[in-house]
Design a protein around this motif. Structure first.
Motif, PDB file in Angstrom:
ATOM      1  N   GLY A   1      -6.812  11.153  -6.087  1.00  0.00           N
ATOM      2  CA  GLY A   1      -7.211   9.698  -5.639  1.00  0.00           C
ATOM      3  C   GLY A   1      -6.836   9.451  -4.258  1.00  0.00           C
ATOM      4  O   GLY A   1      -7.242   8.334  -3.681  1.00  0.00           O
ATOM      5  N   TYR A   2      -6.080  10.162  -3.566  1.00  0.00           N
ATOM      6  CA  TYR A   2      -5.938  10.023  -2.086  1.00  0.00           C
ATOM      7  C   TYR A   2      -6.865   9.827  -1.316  1.00  0.00           C
ATOM      8  O   TYR A   2      -7.782  10.504  -1.381  1.00  0.00           O
ATOM      9  CB  TYR A   2      -4.537  10.919  -1.627  1.00  0.00           C
ATOM     10  CG  TYR A   2      -4.406  10.721  -0.138  1.00  0.00           C
ATOM     11  CD1 TYR A   2      -3.543   9.574   0.223  1.00  0.00           C
ATOM     12  CD2 TYR A   2      -4.984  11.227   0.838  1.00  0.00           C
ATOM     13  CE1 TYR A   2      -3.223   9.341   1.635  1.00  0.00           C
ATOM     14  CE2 TYR A   2      -4.720  10.791   2.206  1.00  0.00           C
ATOM     15  CZ  TYR A   2      -3.797  10.105   2.443  1.00  0.00           C
ATOM     16  OH  TYR A   2      -3.656   9.572   3.913  1.00  0.00           O
ATOM     17  N   GLN A   3      -7.026   8.812  -0.736  1.00  0.00           N
ATOM     18  CA  GLN A   3      -7.991   8.482   0.488  1.00  0.00           C
ATOM     19  C   GLN A   3      -7.540   8.752   1.778  1.00  0.00           C
ATOM     20  O   GLN A   3      -6.540   7.921   2.112  1.00  0.00           O
ATOM     21  CB  GLN A   3      -8.962   7.337   0.260  1.00  0.00           C
ATOM     22  CG  GLN A   3      -9.358   7.200  -1.202  1.00  0.00           C
ATOM     23  CD  GLN A   3     -10.014   5.860  -1.499  1.00  0.00           C
ATOM     24  OE1 GLN A   3     -10.935   5.449  -0.468  1.00  0.00           O
ATOM     25  NE2 GLN A   3      -9.642   5.106  -2.278  1.00  0.00           N
TER      26      GLN A   3
ATOM     27  N   SER B   1      -0.056   4.156  -0.666  1.00  0.00           N
ATOM     28  CA  SER B   1      -1.140   5.364  -0.637  1.00  0.00           C
ATOM     29  C   SER B   1      -0.409   6.578   0.325  1.00  0.00           C
ATOM     30  O   SER B   1      -0.656   7.757  -0.449  1.00  0.00           O
ATOM     31  CB  SER B   1      -2.509   5.100   0.184  1.00  0.00           C
ATOM     32  OG  SER B   1      -2.988   3.842  -0.695  1.00  0.00           O
TER      33      SER B   1
ATOM     34  N   ARG C   1     -12.201  -0.206  -7.372  1.00  0.00           N
ATOM     35  CA  ARG C   1     -12.176   0.530  -5.951  1.00  0.00           C
ATOM     36  C   ARG C   1     -11.040   1.235  -5.767  1.00  0.00           C
ATOM     37  O   ARG C   1     -10.940   1.883  -4.618  1.00  0.00           O
ATOM     38  CB  ARG C   1     -12.613  -0.639  -5.031  1.00  0.00           C
ATOM     39  CG  ARG C   1     -13.728  -1.105  -5.379  1.00  0.00           C
ATOM     40  CD  ARG C   1     -14.240  -2.424  -4.251  1.00  0.00           C
ATOM     41  NE  ARG C   1     -13.133  -2.841  -3.337  1.00  0.00           N
ATOM     42  CZ  ARG C   1     -13.083  -4.225  -2.835  1.00  0.00           C
ATOM     43  NH1 ARG C   1     -14.105  -5.011  -3.487  1.00  0.00           N
ATOM     44  NH2 ARG C   1     -12.109  -4.589  -2.067  1.00  0.00           N
ATOM     45  N   ILE C   2      -9.927   1.045  -6.257  1.00  0.00           N
ATOM     46  CA  ILE C   2      -8.478   1.503  -6.076  1.00  0.00           C
ATOM     47  C   ILE C   2      -8.435   2.883  -7.117  1.00  0.00           C
ATOM     48  O   ILE C   2      -8.779   2.762  -8.304  1.00  0.00           O
ATOM     49  CB  ILE C   2      -7.608   0.778  -5.906  1.00  0.00           C
ATOM     50  CG1 ILE C   2      -7.304  -0.109  -7.115  1.00  0.00           C
ATOM     51  CG2 ILE C   2      -7.936  -0.356  -4.672  1.00  0.00           C
ATOM     52  CD1 ILE C   2      -5.978  -1.044  -7.139  1.00  0.00           C
ATOM     53  N   HIS C   3      -7.399   3.587  -6.855  1.00  0.00           N
ATOM     54  CA  HIS C   3      -7.102   4.702  -7.589  1.00  0.00           C
ATOM     55  C   HIS C   3      -5.915   4.227  -8.958  1.00  0.00           C
ATOM     56  O   HIS C   3      -5.773   4.764  -9.768  1.00  0.00           O
ATOM     57  CB  HIS C   3      -6.809   6.038  -7.058  1.00  0.00           C
ATOM     58  CG  HIS C   3      -6.100   7.256  -7.721  1.00  0.00           C
ATOM     59  ND1 HIS C   3      -7.197   7.967  -8.643  1.00  0.00           N
ATOM     60  CD2 HIS C   3      -5.267   7.866  -8.430  1.00  0.00           C
ATOM     61  CE1 HIS C   3      -6.405   8.914  -9.452  1.00  0.00           C
ATOM     62  NE2 HIS C   3      -5.230   8.627  -9.027  1.00  0.00           N
TER      63      HIS C   3
ATOM     64  N   ASP D   1       0.753  -1.085   0.050  1.00  0.00           N
ATOM     65  CA  ASP D   1      -0.024  -0.036  -0.083  1.00  0.00           C
ATOM     66  C   ASP D   1       0.858   1.053   0.016  1.00  0.00           C
ATOM     67  O   ASP D   1       1.525   1.581   1.086  1.00  0.00           O
ATOM     68  CB  ASP D   1      -0.864   0.137   1.088  1.00  0.00           C
ATOM     69  CG  ASP D   1      -1.939   1.151   1.437  1.00  0.00           C
ATOM     70  OD1 ASP D   1      -1.780   2.037   0.578  1.00  0.00           O
ATOM     71  OD2 ASP D   1      -2.696   1.146   2.210  1.00  0.00           O
TER      72      ASP D   1
ATOM     73  N   GLN E   1      -5.390   2.639   1.230  1.00  0.00           N
ATOM     74  CA  GLN E   1      -6.079   1.637   0.483  1.00  0.00           C
ATOM     75  C   GLN E   1      -6.447   2.548  -1.143  1.00  0.00           C
ATOM     76  O   GLN E   1      -7.693   2.089  -1.517  1.00  0.00           O
ATOM     77  CB  GLN E   1      -7.426   1.557   1.176  1.00  0.00           C
ATOM     78  CG  GLN E   1      -7.412   0.967   2.614  1.00  0.00           C
ATOM     79  CD  GLN E   1      -6.441  -0.361   2.475  1.00  0.00           C
ATOM     80  OE1 GLN E   1      -7.025  -1.336   1.784  1.00  0.00           O
ATOM     81  NE2 GLN E   1      -5.770  -0.628   3.048  1.00  0.00           N
ATOM     82  N   SER E   2      -5.623   3.148  -1.402  1.00  0.00           N
ATOM     83  CA  SER E   2      -5.871   3.912  -2.758  1.00  0.00           C
ATOM     84  C   SER E   2      -4.771   3.770  -3.790  1.00  0.00           C
ATOM     85  O   SER E   2      -5.125   3.654  -4.996  1.00  0.00           O
ATOM     86  CB  SER E   2      -5.985   5.160  -2.766  1.00  0.00           C
ATOM     87  OG  SER E   2      -5.038   6.027  -2.110  1.00  0.00           O
ATOM     88  N   HIS E   3      -3.533   3.444  -3.465  1.00  0.00           N
ATOM     89  CA  HIS E   3      -2.446   3.247  -4.292  1.00  0.00           C
ATOM     90  C   HIS E   3      -1.852   2.186  -4.136  1.00  0.00           C
ATOM     91  O   HIS E   3      -1.376   1.913  -2.848  1.00  0.00           O
ATOM     92  CB  HIS E   3      -1.564   4.655  -4.476  1.00  0.00           C
ATOM     93  CG  HIS E   3      -2.145   5.700  -4.581  1.00  0.00           C
ATOM     94  ND1 HIS E   3      -3.264   6.473  -3.998  1.00  0.00           N
ATOM     95  CD2 HIS E   3      -1.706   6.482  -5.888  1.00  0.00           C
ATOM     96  CE1 HIS E   3      -3.711   7.503  -4.742  1.00  0.00           C
ATOM     97  NE2 HIS E   3      -2.729   7.734  -5.816  1.00  0.00           N
TER      98      HIS E   3
END
Length: 83
Positions: free
Chosen positions: A32-34, A24, A72-74, A22, A38-40
């Motif tokens: 796209g950062y959350q 992120s 669901r992910i960037h 991960d 759980q995004s990158h």
């Protein structure tokens, strides 16, 4: 966690090496950062299932295997090799 879910799904390809990372936090403030990550992600994998496949075919195999996780992910970076 998404990383665990990815590893579970990729296990069907019988990897000899598998890292799901991960990344992120390194993208904080970027598109796209959350909050909470759980995004990158980066996947480093070696598997006999990749042998004889072009790079494009390898990437398609990973995306197909991950299925509904991908939307669901960037971002998803792949470092793949045939084992």
């Amino acid at each position: 966690m998404i990383a665990d879910e990815m590893a579970e799904r990729l296990a069907v390809l019988q990897p000899t090496r598998l890292e799901v990372i991960d990344e992120s936090e390194g993208h904080r403030g970027h598109a796209g950062y959350q909050e909470g990550g759980q995004s990158h992600f980066r996947i480093r994998m070696a598997s006999p299932a990749l042998a004889g496949l072009s790079r494009l075919q390898q990437h398609r195999l990973i995306h197909t295997t991950l299925g509904d996780i991908v939307p669901r992910i960037h971002a998803l970076a792949l470092e793949l090799e045939a084992a």
